[in-house]
Design a protein around this motif. Structure first.
Motif: not given
Length: 384
Positions: A77, A82, A80
């Motif tokens: 990963q 957000t 992310r």
């Protein structure tokens, strides 16, 4: 091909001549990996499409695709989602320009009034009736994971990364000669992405770029209640624009690096020689930290208003804060990538592609007018 780098911003493959012909890329670095002396260390960076300029927003579309491809290929990963919240007064010109760019480019975003901000993000305190612009696909790019994934990919494809070698001399020509503290290398093409050390390498080659090297404070602030500003609470990355005490943006990322601490930084710093970056007596950063403390006190009430941890990194800024991506004005087999001005990491996949195209004499996939050396008066012609 030889790549001289302070940070691995590019991913290339071509030929290297060092005695016999190798079908490999060679990346040379001054420090052993991983290191904290440049601009790419640390765990997190903001990734966003929200820019005042259309060309960055367009480039970011491909960057998101390449980062996702690297995630898939490595099983790691790297990103992310957000959201990125831009804060400012309704009439702030940069905020309005970013909104117009996102609309023009068809990027999903949302405008939030003061009341909507209070309801959606109650742990942000609005002091002057600010409004928000939410870039929905903004988020956190895990820089440390990304660098490891890139270095592993280079090696798997037959590339070589040589760390701990300081470049001592570059002799232009066909081939170009690069002498380091350990060895000498000859190559058909050379790419220089040396961060704050760029001009040290370029001066002997007859050119000096208008680069300002800055030491930046990277500050972490303790949450009064752990998790208040974490990703688990759906707290976004943010960027504050146009605050009276802060001529430059203030930005923050949900807590990750250190448990219970949130990263909030000032997008500016103090002039610094990169060799003296960690010398305490060489800098006075009290004013920058005071600006951040006032912002945290007034806008992030669930954080302690004094930094718990303070680290440093380097920016290498151009006067207009746009990158330099161009060939040397005399030696067209020497390509320069410099002046990333504190916002280059997220764009590194496309930057690498462009530098490769320049080194291979291919037609660039993007209009490079904003990135040419010649945009600076008197710099386009080297002094020989």
């Amino acid at each position: 091909m030889v790549l001289v780098a302070a940070a691995p911003r590019v991913f290339l493959s071509s030929s290297l001549i060092s005695g016999p012909l190798w079908t490999k890329q060679l990346g040379q670095r001054k420090f052993f990996l991983p290191h904290s002396r440049g601009s790419s260390h640390g765990q997190s960076r903001i990734i966003r499409r929200a820019y005042p300029e259309d060309f960055y927003t367009q480039m970011m579309d491909e960057c998101y695709q390449i980062w996702a491809q690297l995630e898939q290929e490595t099983g790691t990963q790297l990103y992310r989602q957000t959201g990125l919240l831009l804060l400012g007064m309704k009439e702030n010109p940069e905020l309005k320009t970013m909104q117009a760019t996102l609309s023009r480019q068809g990027i999903e975003h949302q405008c939030l009034s003061s009341e909507e901000l209070k309801q959606r993000f109650p742990n942000i305190q609005l002091t002057r009736g600010e409004v928000g612009l939410l870039d929905k696909f903004g988020g956190v790019l895990y820089a440390d994971h990304a660098l490891r994934a890139l270095q592993d990919a280079i090696r798997q494809l037959g590339g070589i990364v040589r760390d701990g070698e300081k470049v001592m001399e570059i002799k232009p020509g066909l081939p170009v000669l690069v002498k380091t503290t350990s060895e000498s290398y000859r190559a058909e093409n050379l790419i220089i992405t040396a961060g704050p050390w760029t001009n040290q390498l370029l001066r002997p080659l007859g050119i000096e770029l208008p680069l300002q090297t800055l030491r930046i404070n990277v500050c972490y602030w303790r949450e009064k209640v752990p998790g208040s500003y974490g990703v688990s609470q759906a707290f976004p990355c943010f960027m504050g624009l146009g605050f009276s005490l802060a001529p430059h943006p203030i930005y923050g990322l949900p807590s990750r690096e250190y448990p219970g601490l949130m990263k909030v930084c000032y997008h500016h710093g103090n002039n610094a020689d990169p060799e003296e970056r960690d010398c305490p007596s060489a800098f006075s950063d009290i004013q920058d930290v005071q600006i951040l403390s006032c912002f945290v006190r007034d806008h992030l009430p669930d954080l302690q208003p004094e930094p718990a941890i303070k680290e440093h990194c380097m920016y290498t800024n151009t006067p207009d804060e746009h990158f330099i991506l161009d060939r040397h004005p005399k030696y067209d087999n020497i390509v320069i990538g410099a002046g990333f001005s504190g916002h280059g990491f997220k764009l590194s996949p496309v930057v690498g592609k462009i530098l490769y195209e320049l080194s291979m004499k291919l037609t660039p996939c993007y209009d490079l007018t904003p990135f040419r050396i010649g945009r600076f008066p008197g710099i386009g012609k080297a002094h020989f």
